[in-house]
Design an enzyme around this catalytic site. Structure first.
Site, short mmCIF file in Angstrom:
data_model
loop_
_atom_site.label_atom_id
_atom_site.label_comp_id
_atom_site.label_asym_id
_atom_site.label_seq_id
_atom_site.Cartn_x
_atom_site.Cartn_y
_atom_site.Cartn_z
CD GLU B 231 -89.75 -100.38 66.29
OE1 GLU B 231 -89.29 -100.80 65.20
OE2 GLU B 231 -89.86 -99.19 66.58
CB CYS B 268 -89.92 -97.98 62.98
SG CYS B 268 -90.44 -97.04 64.41
#
Lengths: 494, 494
Positions: B231, B268
């Site tokens: 990720e 994120c």
């Protein structure tokens, strides 16, 4: 020349059309996708015996086999259409809002959405079931993805006929033409252009290791890497445990010989490696297997490339040190697809990587083990496999528990007292396996779970019921199973 | 030096132990795996305030945030343990035999089995939830895989404390020690050795694009490629549609400013790109957003590497042509993490790739569009995203349907009238997205579906009931959902 390689401009145009079609097709309801797939099945059936005749000429496959394969292809299209509508593959998950929590919990709902245009490479050994309207195509259409077929040059006419059948189905269902494209290409370049095109979002392939690995590497070298599911075959080891050998060596030999020679050995599930425990049972088995093979007949292979490759790989395998020929046929000089069984000691196998390679065709190598420890070592030196079979009595399973456990860990389908050929099309089928059998052991190319190769989850957070997709609406008018607040249910949400 | 990089010999030893432990752990029942995970949760909790204090010193994160993150981590372990036992993730499928068919249909049963040892790279911005005992670790343990943690060097002490907690849980549950290993390494070489080791079968990573892509490339260059779920963050676009702007510009500005500055922007899911339609509403929004940002305070970032990187990337972004500063703070010269909003025209954005890059920290770029067509172009030029948000009225959704549809196609989580920060841990959560947000959009790193990253299907063909795994036995003593002959049910098989 009838079938010319697609030019860069043609590929660009087809990919543009595919991309545009994607943005329409992905919004179509499951029922419409399913109807489209069922129409394809009808149109393929409507091609009648002319299709069988042309494919027979192109592939040397007998009519009965082709008839069966067409039935299988039609079954795949229809049963994946059913699965598409049933909607389990959507993995719909709903967690309802909770305003009492601090901070408040939003409403979140998740389902699978299509990845985008999928490039499918037709397989030479399955001109119907794993080619133009085959499993990968059916899965992609079910997922909501347009398909671009790279026709296999060994059966271009077959591919063209089936492509027209699909195009008819596209028209009959009023779908955008770009939902399906058919591309010819003998050169590597055509395949590479398709895989590298920015609008391509996934790849399906069935074929050789060299071919599949090349596609996989290209896909990973893209600016935006994309998933490639390449099924690259395997040697499908069959373990012959001593109790079973003692009990039924002749029957085993008969079954296994039939599996090795079926379809001139041109199946990715062909049993290319037999691993037996030394003893009288194995001796009896070898004698019987030899006789069975002597009764078989060589046959023309799919195309000259495969025939030459079989000849060469077989020759290389037989030229290795300490290899004994168990059975060979007296045949004319230029015969193709000669059924062959050789044997070697476990020691030889462990020390010679050439013996681990697939010899695509009716060839199998028998490994003789002196002890359970040696058999364990053989397993531990084996690469990933599509299937592994164990021929065993209940007692064998107990005595060889550790061997059985290790075998389980290297394969995608684990068979007891059966041969690997014959791949059922059903949801419980896993046709996939650890590398190098496939490029991703987490996916299958047979069975409706193969749809998931071409879809990704998307979460909707805080969207009101009326703008959610039908699959996630409170009413559940599609009557699909959904996991609502951790409970699987078809109930509507109050 | 307290934490020395692991040597090649140490890594080899740990991988050997991990491999051996795998062959025991994979056979453990779901209940035993779940109990182990719950013990880890207890042991992490038992570390008490000392853990929070040490992590605070290592990461500059405030105590309240750390307390929350620890609660989340414990929740993850417990809820994934529940999911592990509930068994939906096993995707058990059973097709029973049919002897009446010609040829007879064999009994086939399929379920998920673990891939093997998983290497997990701790994330600097989530010292608990995405590090040593974080989501990837919990998913791997649930799947039946041993875990090798590469501790993040920015919080080595925290990682060590949590590693001991896990080791205690290993001991308390009488598991083989190799089920968990903890490896230090500041150098690239340690990470590379772990990814390249033949016993490593999958990788989990949360962090930068550069880091994640390097692991992905290494994994694909192996003789046996392995799946990497990395990720790698994203810019999480927020679309500001005109009706909503007119209706509630000040409220939007408040919510979005809070989301941008939350945790010094070190998420994120930080909204790094705002896309608005020009008009009075947007003007009002810009003024309000500027004021909100002026009221925020800079804060120390996670570590000096991140602080320096933010400073440099922010500087680079602001140095581009046609960039306007909407809001900046007057701060002392060496301040870290300065909240910043800049703006640019859609035209500038479309022609300058630098403006598409993530500036990890409390930074956001506002793109002003002159028309719907320009907004569509902006979406079409955007890379894959973890999330995308749309701020819209019901009317906006109708007028901008084509924009909304395009946005849906580039993200993993699609939010209406909400900000992307705040990632719920639940089954409906998808924390993943098209590349470069993650390396595989088909998987998630948040929610129990993340378990499936580390498992593969295995079909059992023709095995008698008594030797099948409990999950697939007729009796269904585990009471899990299984798809039997295409019907989802908990029923036993007669």
């Amino acid at each position: 020349m009838l079938f010319k390689d697609a030019t860069t401009e043609e590929i660009e145009l087809k990919m543009q059309e595919s991309w545009m079609a994607f943005h329409q097709y992905r919004k179509f309801p499951l029922s419409k996708r399913a109807t489209f797939m069922r129409t394809i099945a009808e149109e393929v059936e409507a091609l009648g015996d002319e299709l069988l005749q042309i494919t027979g000429e192109e592939t040397n496959l007998p009519e009965a086999r082709l008839r069966n394969e067409r039935t299988r292809t039609i079954f795949q299209l229809n049963s994946y259409a059913d699965a598409c509508e049933r909607g389990d593959w959507l993995e719909a998950r709903i967690d309802t809002a909770n305003d009492d929590r601090n901070p408040p919990k939003p409403d979140i709902r998740k389902m699978m959405v299509p990845l985008g245009p999928v490039v499918v490479f037709g397989a030479s050994n399955f001109p119907y079931a794993y080619s133009t309207a085959g499993g990968d195509t059916a899965c992609a259409f079910a997922a909501g993805c347009p398909v671009i077929i790279k026709a296999h040059p060994a059966h271009s006419k077959t591919s063209e006929m089936i492509a027209y059948a699909i195009m008819k189905a596209v028209e009959k269902n009023n779908l955008p033409a770009g939902v399906f494209a058919h591309v010819y290409g003998k050169s590597f370049e055509v395949g590479k252009s398709l895989v590298m095109h920015p609008f391509t979002k996934a790849v399906g392939f069935t074929g050789s290791f060299t071919g599949g690995k090349a596609l996989y590497d290209w896909a990973n070298q893209r600016k935006e890497p994309i998933p490639v599911f390449a099924e690259m075959g395997s040697i499908n080891p069959v373990f012959l445990l001593p109790g079973k050998l003692t009990e039924s060596a002749p029957e085993l030999a008969k079954t296994i010989a039939a599996s090795i020679t079926l379809g001139v050995g041109q199946f990715c599930t062909n049993p290319g490696l037999l691993i037996g425990m030394e003893g009288n049972g194995l001796k009896e088995f070898i004698l019987a297997l030899g006789k069975e093979i002597k009764n078989s007949v060589p046959a023309k292979m799919l195309h000259s490339g495969i025939a030459t490759s079989y000849k060469e790989k077989r020759k290389l395998a037989l030229a290795q040190d300490n290899i004994e020929l168990i059975s060979d046929l007296e045949v004319e000089e230029n015969a193709e697809g000669i059924p062959t069984i050789a044997s070697a000691s476990a020691h030889a196998f462990l020390n010679n990587p050439v013996l681990h390679q697939e010899v695509f065709g009716p060839y199998s190598l028998l490994i003789k083990c002196k002890s359970k420890e040696e058999m364990l070592q053989v397993v531990q030196h084996m690469e990933g496999q599509l299937t592994a079979s164990v021929m065993a009595t209940a007692e064998d399973l107990q005595h060889y528990e550790d061997v059985v456990e290790q075998v389980k860990n290297i394969c995608g389908r684990f068979i007891l007292n059966g041969v690997p050929t014959g791949v059922e099309v059903c949801l419980s089928m896993h046709h996939g396996g650890p590398f190098p059998a496939t490029t991703d052991s987490r996916f299958t190319s047979v069975g409706a779970d193969g749809i998931k190769r071409f879809a990704r989850p998307l979460s909707f957070q805080n969207w009101p019921n009326e703008v959610l997709p039908d699959e996630l609406k409170n009413e559940n008018t599609l009557n699909i199973y959904r996991t609502v607040n951790d409970h699987l249910t078809k109930k509507i949400i109050e």
